[in-house]
Scaffold this active site. Sequence first.
Site, short mmCIF file in Angstrom:
data_model
loop_
_atom_site.label_atom_id
_atom_site.label_comp_id
_atom_site.label_asym_id
_atom_site.label_seq_id
_atom_site.Cartn_x
_atom_site.Cartn_y
_atom_site.Cartn_z
N ASP A 1 -9.27 -3.99 12.56
CA ASP A 1 -8.69 -2.88 11.81
C ASP A 1 -9.71 -1.75 11.75
OD1 ASP A 1 -7.58 -1.14 9.97
OD2 ASP A 1 -7.83 -2.49 8.25
N GLY B 1 0.80 -1.22 0.00
CA GLY B 1 0.00 0.00 0.00
C GLY B 1 0.82 1.26 0.00
N GLY B 2 0.26 2.33 0.49
CA GLY B 2 0.96 3.61 0.48
C GLY B 2 0.02 4.77 0.17
N GLY C 1 -5.18 -7.11 12.67
CA GLY C 1 -5.29 -5.68 12.41
C GLY C 1 -5.01 -5.37 10.96
N HIS C 2 -4.44 -4.20 10.75
CA HIS C 2 -4.13 -3.70 9.42
C HIS C 2 -2.61 -3.80 9.21
CE1 HIS C 2 -5.16 -1.04 5.94
NE2 HIS C 2 -3.90 -0.70 6.05
N LYS D 1 -9.74 -13.41 12.23
CA LYS D 1 -10.13 -13.06 13.60
C LYS D 1 -8.93 -12.59 14.41
CE LYS D 1 -11.54 -16.31 16.51
NZ LYS D 1 -10.83 -16.17 17.79
N ASP E 1 -2.33 -4.97 -0.89
CA ASP E 1 -3.02 -4.70 0.37
C ASP E 1 -3.16 -3.21 0.59
OD1 ASP E 1 -0.50 -3.85 1.11
OD2 ASP E 1 -0.18 -5.35 2.65
N SER E 2 -3.99 -2.87 1.58
CA SER E 2 -4.17 -1.51 2.05
C SER E 2 -4.50 -0.56 0.89
CB SER E 2 -2.91 -1.07 2.81
OG SER E 2 -3.14 0.13 3.50
#
Length: 475
Positions: free
Chosen positions: A399, A91-92, A451-452, A448, A189-190
Amino acid sequence: MVVPASPSCFQIMLLLYLTFLLHIASHHHIQPAAAASKVEYLPGFDGPLPFHLETGYVGLGDTNDDLQVFYYFIKSENDPVNDPLMLWLTGGPGCSSFSALAFQIGPIKFKIEEFNGSLPNLILRSQSWTKVSSIIFADLPFGTGFSYANNVTAHRSHWKLIHHTHQFIRKWLMNHPEFISNKFYMGADSYSGIPAPGIVQEISNGNDQGLQPWINLQGYILGNPVTTGKESNDKIPYAHGMGLISDELYLSLQRNCKGEYIDINSKNEVCLRDMQYFHECLLGTNEWYVLDSDCKLDFLMGDQGTHKRILTQKLEGPLSSYLTVPTTVTCQVVYCYFLGTQWANDDSVRKALHVREGIGKWKRCYTTDFDFDIATSFEFHVNLSAKGYRSLIFSGDHDLVVPFSSTQAWIRALNYSILDDWRPWLLNAQVAGYTRTYSNQMTFATVKGAGHTAAEYKPDEGLVMFSRWLSNVPL
């Protein structure tokens, strides 16, 4: 006696052109190196690498040093001839995919130990996704990691990132024809949840147009993905569901803001008042992983800002004093980012990775000078669903940055029928998360307690989820 033929005009022009290129290369501040090199040893790792690592550059520009994409390629540790090939973007926008390699899904990670100024140590990660797939970790967009361009700013936007990544994978496959027939997946991701579906669409369109080499495109994988740009609107109901704000504040926010918590009318004073109270309630809450303590590693940040943005900052610069190992999970994640920056800026590491000379200081993320010319990737998902590509969308359920409920909302808006309804998926006879599959070959899964991003916090669950999905078996 054989008289040698006189050189043709074409041969003379070719010779002059090659001479010109050599002249340019010899006078440029960055010295070209071999396009791809096998890496058998890494500084900080004890002994030879027990996996196949290749690093290199793929040029996209008209000249030898115009646009150069740096990549790390790790062959599947299982069956590289038959296992899938995946291209991964972090990501970014603008974080080096070394982040995914070293902090999330790759075969090595940093040993969490006291930093005394010496080179950080690397150890193996047993839950590497390279156990079942070959993975290319690319430093894109330009300006990211060890990639470079003559004019970086001119090449930093969503659409340019899409075009460049598409060019990169076709050129990479031309240089690695043994992988052309392997099933290919795009992974991200992200924030890369915005450009990654667009990259898949461009690859698909290129295949339809007959571009070579043909790519055996199967689908895509997205973790904790930004998609609509409206994810922050889901923070309020998520925070209420997690017990972070009161019933009364939640009802007042709903009544006064009417579901819009991002673009608030400056005259809507009651909504602005409620939002101020909301942010006060979240002070000290770790939005990246709400189960954990808020990370206040201010001694690593210098003048970078407040601890609220700690996970997005570049932790860099030598420290003269010893650093004690943090005790909380999130702080250990941030601490590893710091170790990674120290490691990547060591001369012996750059030499081992075959990084070209003249590249500036390595930063984990370079997010400035970026043109945000795509607001949402939803339409890409619509198009890809219609074409029948497989997709795995997963979210860490703790998250708050990209709440899983916001991801569920846009998936629901695709309006595809449910094939396998909401149910737990298991690891070692325990609930590892929840999942649902749709008729457009899309699988949604929560992880479960993660987080992120999810694999960073729950590596065992991440590998099992990925492996099952690749194998076309239910989670």
